[in-house]
Design a protein around this motif. Structure first.
Motif, mmCIF file in Angstrom:
data_model
loop_
_atom_site.group_PDB
_atom_site.id
_atom_site.type_symbol
_atom_site.label_atom_id
_atom_site.label_comp_id
_atom_site.label_asym_id
_atom_site.label_seq_id
_atom_site.Cartn_x
_atom_site.Cartn_y
_atom_site.Cartn_z
ATOM 1 N N ILE A 93 0.847 -1.182 0.000
ATOM 2 C CA ILE A 93 0.000 0.000 0.000
ATOM 3 C C ILE A 93 0.886 1.235 0.000
ATOM 4 C CG2 ILE A 93 -1.721 1.338 1.263
ATOM 5 C CD1 ILE A 93 -2.869 -1.265 2.313
ATOM 6 N N VAL A 94 0.597 2.123 -0.937
ATOM 7 C CA VAL A 94 1.313 3.384 -1.078
ATOM 8 C C VAL A 94 0.302 4.503 -0.893
ATOM 9 C CG1 VAL A 94 2.624 4.829 -2.689
ATOM 10 C CG2 VAL A 94 2.921 2.343 -2.724
ATOM 11 N N LEU A 95 0.707 5.575 -0.211
ATOM 12 C CA LEU A 95 -0.204 6.707 -0.036
ATOM 13 C C LEU A 95 0.578 7.997 0.118
ATOM 14 C CD1 LEU A 95 -0.207 7.743 3.187
ATOM 15 C CD2 LEU A 95 -1.358 5.572 3.468
ATOM 16 N N LEU A 96 -0.117 9.100 -0.082
ATOM 17 C CA LEU A 96 0.387 10.432 0.236
ATOM 18 C C LEU A 96 -0.408 10.899 1.446
ATOM 19 C CD1 LEU A 96 0.498 11.981 -3.345
ATOM 20 C CD2 LEU A 96 2.421 11.109 -2.003
ATOM 21 N N ALA A 97 0.261 11.175 2.532
ATOM 22 C CA ALA A 97 -0.431 11.552 3.765
ATOM 23 C C ALA A 97 -0.871 13.006 3.728
ATOM 24 C CB ALA A 97 0.472 11.315 4.969
ATOM 25 N N ALA A 98 -2.084 13.242 4.179
ATOM 26 C CA ALA A 98 -2.557 14.606 4.402
ATOM 27 C C ALA A 98 -1.726 15.208 5.528
ATOM 28 C CB ALA A 98 -4.036 14.589 4.770
#
Length: 135
Positions: A102-107
């Motif tokens: 899982i890859v994400l850009l954090a707020a």
């Protein structure tokens, strides 16, 4: 009692209400019906959390189900935060594509949250925003 579902994509009004009730709403085009509807319709892995008939959380992702899942949105209503809903939405997203990372850009408001639930920071990420020209 919270019910989690991976077989429904919420309608535009229901999703907009959720996003408006958490910090993510300020960074998503929830006022642009066509764009927001496209975001919802084109995610191929959506896990939702419901308290009765009320949508209280969503994990909206794009996945190839073999190598990578991009967790585009993790949103939980303010009043339901700090109850483990976000962690469970991520767990169910991971469970739906167990071979994929899982890859994400954090707020900005969530940068401290993800390490607490097991994510590692990856400094080699790059962005090209929609208005940026490719050189």
């Amino acid at each position: 009692m919270i019910i989690y579902r991976d077989d429904v994509v919420p309608d535009l009004a229901t999703a907009r209400d959720l996003y408006a009730d958490c910090s993510l709403g300020a960074r998503r085009p929830i006022g642009d019906d066509a764009r927001f509807a496209a975001m919802l319709a084109n995610a191929n892995l959506t896990v939702t959390a419901w308290d009765g008939g009320r949508l209280v959380g969503i994990a909206r992702s794009l996945s190839d189900f073999g190598f990578t899942t991009y967790l585009a949105d993790l949103a939980v209503r303010e009043a339901w935060q700090h109850r483990g809903l976000g962690r469970e939405l991520v767990r169910r997203t991971q469970q739906a594509a167990p071979q994929a990372k899982i890859v994400l850009l954090a707020a900005p408001a969530a940068v401290d949250y993800y390490p607490r639930i097991g994510f590692r920071h990856h400094p080699q990420a790059w962005l090209l925003d929609s208005g940026d020209a490719l050189r």
